[in-house]
Design a protein around this motif. Structure first.
Motif, short mmCIF file in Angstrom:
data_model
loop_
_atom_site.label_atom_id
_atom_site.label_comp_id
_atom_site.label_asym_id
_atom_site.label_seq_id
_atom_site.Cartn_x
_atom_site.Cartn_y
_atom_site.Cartn_z
N VAL A 1 -0.47 16.74 10.70
CA VAL A 1 -0.03 15.39 10.20
C VAL A 1 -0.08 15.36 8.73
O VAL A 1 -0.02 16.76 8.27
CB VAL A 1 -1.98 14.20 10.48
N MET A 2 0.82 14.74 8.10
CA MET A 2 1.17 14.34 7.06
C MET A 2 1.10 13.12 6.54
O MET A 2 0.96 12.97 6.74
CB MET A 2 3.06 14.92 6.72
N GLY A 3 1.50 12.87 4.95
CA GLY A 3 0.78 11.97 4.90
C GLY A 3 1.42 11.97 2.63
O GLY A 3 1.76 13.09 2.81
N TRP A 4 1.44 11.07 2.89
CA TRP A 4 1.13 10.42 1.19
C TRP A 4 1.25 10.64 0.00
O TRP A 4 -0.10 9.05 0.76
CB TRP A 4 2.64 9.54 0.43
N PHE A 5 0.42 11.13 -1.12
CA PHE A 5 -0.35 10.61 -1.59
C PHE A 5 0.22 10.11 -2.99
O PHE A 5 1.46 10.62 -3.41
CB PHE A 5 -1.20 11.52 -1.99
N ARG A 6 -0.76 9.44 -4.38
CA ARG A 6 -0.07 8.95 -5.74
C ARG A 6 -1.03 9.56 -6.69
O ARG A 6 -2.22 9.03 -6.21
CB ARG A 6 0.58 8.27 -5.52
N GLN A 7 -0.73 10.00 -7.22
CA GLN A 7 -1.76 9.85 -8.74
C GLN A 7 -0.95 9.19 -10.04
O GLN A 7 0.12 9.47 -10.51
CB GLN A 7 -1.72 11.23 -9.37
N ALA A 8 -1.54 7.77 -10.59
CA ALA A 8 -1.03 7.23 -11.43
C ALA A 8 -1.44 8.18 -13.12
O ALA A 8 -2.78 8.35 -13.16
CB ALA A 8 -1.58 5.68 -11.79
N PRO A 9 -1.03 8.27 -13.74
CA PRO A 9 -1.67 8.66 -15.36
C PRO A 9 -3.03 8.49 -15.42
O PRO A 9 -3.07 6.27 -15.41
CB PRO A 9 -0.45 7.86 -16.47
N GLY A 10 -4.16 8.70 -15.84
CA GLY A 10 -5.16 8.48 -15.55
C GLY A 10 -5.90 7.85 -14.46
O GLY A 10 -7.13 7.84 -14.80
N LYS A 11 -5.02 8.20 -13.31
CA LYS A 11 -6.31 8.14 -12.54
C LYS A 11 -6.39 8.57 -11.48
O LYS A 11 -6.00 10.08 -11.26
CB LYS A 11 -6.06 6.50 -11.78
N GLU A 12 -7.50 8.45 -10.26
CA GLU A 12 -7.63 9.81 -9.76
C GLU A 12 -5.96 9.69 -8.71
O GLU A 12 -5.72 8.57 -7.87
CB GLU A 12 -8.82 9.71 -8.75
N ARG A 13 -6.39 10.89 -7.53
CA ARG A 13 -5.08 11.08 -6.41
C ARG A 13 -5.38 10.03 -5.40
O ARG A 13 -7.03 9.76 -5.36
CB ARG A 13 -4.86 12.42 -5.71
N GLU A 14 -4.78 9.13 -5.45
CA GLU A 14 -5.13 8.30 -3.92
C GLU A 14 -3.95 8.51 -2.80
O GLU A 14 -2.96 8.38 -2.40
CB GLU A 14 -4.96 6.67 -4.70
N PHE A 15 -4.75 8.02 -1.82
CA PHE A 15 -3.89 8.26 -0.37
C PHE A 15 -3.10 7.24 -0.20
O PHE A 15 -3.20 5.55 -0.29
CB PHE A 15 -5.67 7.64 0.75
N VAL A 16 -1.44 6.78 0.43
CA VAL A 16 -0.75 5.93 0.44
C VAL A 16 -0.59 5.79 1.99
O VAL A 16 -0.18 4.68 2.33
CB VAL A 16 1.03 6.74 -0.43
N ALA A 17 -0.16 7.07 2.43
CA ALA A 17 0.04 6.41 4.25
C ALA A 17 0.05 7.64 5.01
O ALA A 17 0.18 9.05 3.90
CB ALA A 17 2.36 6.61 4.27
N SER A 18 -0.13 8.00 6.15
CA SER A 18 0.18 9.47 6.45
C SER A 18 0.40 9.00 8.22
O SER A 18 0.81 7.84 8.26
CB SER A 18 -1.31 10.18 7.30
N ILE A 19 1.67 10.13 8.92
CA ILE A 19 1.82 10.20 10.10
C ILE A 19 1.49 11.13 11.06
O ILE A 19 1.22 12.51 10.21
CB ILE A 19 3.42 9.50 9.83
N ASP A 20 1.01 10.96 12.20
CA ASP A 20 1.08 11.73 13.20
C ASP A 20 2.88 12.90 13.21
O ASP A 20 3.00 12.23 13.29
CB ASP A 20 -0.25 11.98 14.42
N TRP A 21 2.90 13.96 12.90
CA TRP A 21 3.74 14.34 13.18
C TRP A 21 3.84 15.02 14.56
O TRP A 21 5.21 14.31 14.96
CB TRP A 21 3.76 15.87 13.01
#
Length: 119
Positions: free
Chosen positions: A33-53
């Motif tokens: 599986v691969m995925g994208w996460f993001r982290q905005a200033p002052g915030k926790e890292r959050e899940f964005v999307a994922s895809i099975d390979w």
């Protein structure tokens, strides 16, 4: 560990689009599986999307559903995130991640790419 390298970030106006890429290296690149996460200033890292390979299963966080599309190109060891209708609240460092274990956590990370959406 297999390095992951993101690219495609930048500055865009609200309503605009960007496409992020994540390339995996290594003689044999075969995540589950691969995925994208993001982290905005002052915030926790959050899940964005994922895809099975090797399957067509994709998952999205609610804030990006209908605007972002995750895809992959196995022959190029590359995962993409097409981001449309961008909003200022999408501003963050975007990270790609992978797991090379079945049912494993996404624990191999790229260095991140900055996405800034101006209003």
């Amino acid at each position: 560990q297999v390095p992951l390298v993101e690219s495609g970030g930048g500055l865009v106006q609200a309503g605009g689009s960007l496409r992020l890429s994540c390339v995996g290296s290594g003689r044999v690149f075969s995540p589950y599986v691969m995925g994208w996460f993001r982290q905005a200033p002052g915030k926790e890292r959050e899940f964005v999307a994922s895809i099975d390979w090797n399957e067509d299963t994709v998952r999205y966080a609610d804030p990006v559903k209908g605007r972002f599309t995750i895809s992959r190109e196995n022959a190029k060891n590359t995962m993409y995130l097409q981001m449309n209708s961008l909003k200022p609240e999408d501003t963050a460092v975007y990270y790609c991640a992978a797991t090379f274990l079945p049912n494993g956590a996404l624990d191999v990370w790229g260095q991140g790419t900055q996405v800034t959406v101006s209003s």
